[in-house]
Design an enzyme around this catalytic site. Structure first.
Site, mmCIF file in Angstrom:
data_model
loop_
_atom_site.group_PDB
_atom_site.id
_atom_site.type_symbol
_atom_site.label_atom_id
_atom_site.label_comp_id
_atom_site.label_asym_id
_atom_site.label_seq_id
_atom_site.Cartn_x
_atom_site.Cartn_y
_atom_site.Cartn_z
ATOM 1 N N LYS A 106 0.855 -1.182 0.000
ATOM 2 C CA LYS A 106 0.000 0.000 0.000
ATOM 3 C C LYS A 106 0.896 1.238 0.000
ATOM 4 O O LYS A 106 1.836 1.327 0.782
ATOM 5 C CB LYS A 106 -0.879 -0.039 1.257
ATOM 6 C CG LYS A 106 -1.915 1.060 1.360
ATOM 7 C CD LYS A 106 -2.741 0.849 2.624
ATOM 8 C CE LYS A 106 -3.739 1.965 2.821
ATOM 9 N NZ LYS A 106 -4.483 1.793 4.091
ATOM 10 N N HIS A 133 -0.154 4.431 0.458
ATOM 11 C CA HIS A 133 -0.706 5.579 1.175
ATOM 12 C C HIS A 133 -1.078 5.120 2.588
ATOM 13 O O HIS A 133 -0.962 3.950 2.918
ATOM 14 C CB HIS A 133 -1.931 6.142 0.452
ATOM 15 C CG HIS A 133 -3.040 5.149 0.291
ATOM 16 N ND1 HIS A 133 -3.028 4.171 -0.686
ATOM 17 C CD2 HIS A 133 -4.182 4.955 1.007
ATOM 18 C CE1 HIS A 133 -4.123 3.441 -0.588
ATOM 19 N NE2 HIS A 133 -4.838 3.889 0.441
#
Length: 227
Positions: A109, A111
């Protein structure tokens, strides 16, 4: 609860019966990843409601605690291992052993908190929670993630040890995937039940429809089995 003086593992027998009643352990003719025709099929994805998952976690926790294997936290490989690790952590806490747990994403991921890992920071001796070990691929991936985080991959807890020969390059080898993880990757194994326990269960049901599958499963074990 472990093996009795007669060699009967009561916890394993309870688990096999639960798996049959839940429809997770089925009998017939099924093609395995190795291309074999197996007379039984174990699909842990069918522990698919709260009651079944909670009961499954009880079996894992009881076996883990009885094993005496040391561990500091749990790790669940995506995807099946995520729910398993969470459920087992809850049950261990209920039994008085509260430990952290973590799991991985399939893709990093970029963010928020980011990264591949979710949950508690990986540290100390880590026990990986999964359903079965088919080829050891998921275990090797977990080992790499755990080691990269500075923790120690120490053990794997699984629901069922099929006790059958692994395949390499399309050919049968003399060891199982579980034995490979033990001998070559150096991890301890904690299995709720093994194929030998399943055979004993079927033998004990020789008077009903389930007993008819004993001969087929035994023949499969004689052809592909390992100790």
């Amino acid at each position: 609860m472990g093996a009795s003086s007669t060699g009967r593992d009561e916890l394993a027998q309870e688990f096999v019966q639960f798996s049959v009643e839940a429809g997770v352990l089925r009998f017939g003719e099924f093609k395995t990843k190795a291309g074999r025709l197996s007379p039984y099929f174990f699909n842990a994805g069918l522990f698919d409601d709260g009651a079944k998952l909670g009961r499954l976690a009880q079996f894992y926790a009881r076996r883990i605690l009885a094993s005496g294997i040391e561990f500091d936290m749990l790790f669940g490989p995506a995807y099946k291992g995520i729910a398993l690790a969470a459920a087992v952590a809850i049950e261990l806490a209920r039994l008085g052993r509260n430990v952290p747990y973590a799991y991985n994403r399939k893709e990093a991921k970029d963010h928020g908190e980011g990264g591949m890992l979710v949950g508690a920071p990986l540290a100390g001796k880590v026990m990986i929670i999964d359903d079965v070990i088919s080829a050891g691929t998921a275990v090797r991936e977990s080992i790499a993630l755990i080691a990269q985080a500075g923790a120690r991959p120490h053990a794997v807890a699984i629901a069922l040890d099929r006790q059958e020969k692994a395949t390499e390059g399309g050919h049968d080898v003399d060891h199982s995937a579980v034995q490979y993880v033990q001998r070559h990757l150096g991890l301890e194994i904690c299995a709720i039940a093994r194929l030998a326990d399943l055979l004993q269960y079927l033998e004990n049901h020789s008077g009903d429809a389930l007993g008819d599958y004993h001969r087929q499963v035994l023949a499969y074990r004689q052809r592909y089995g390992v100790d």
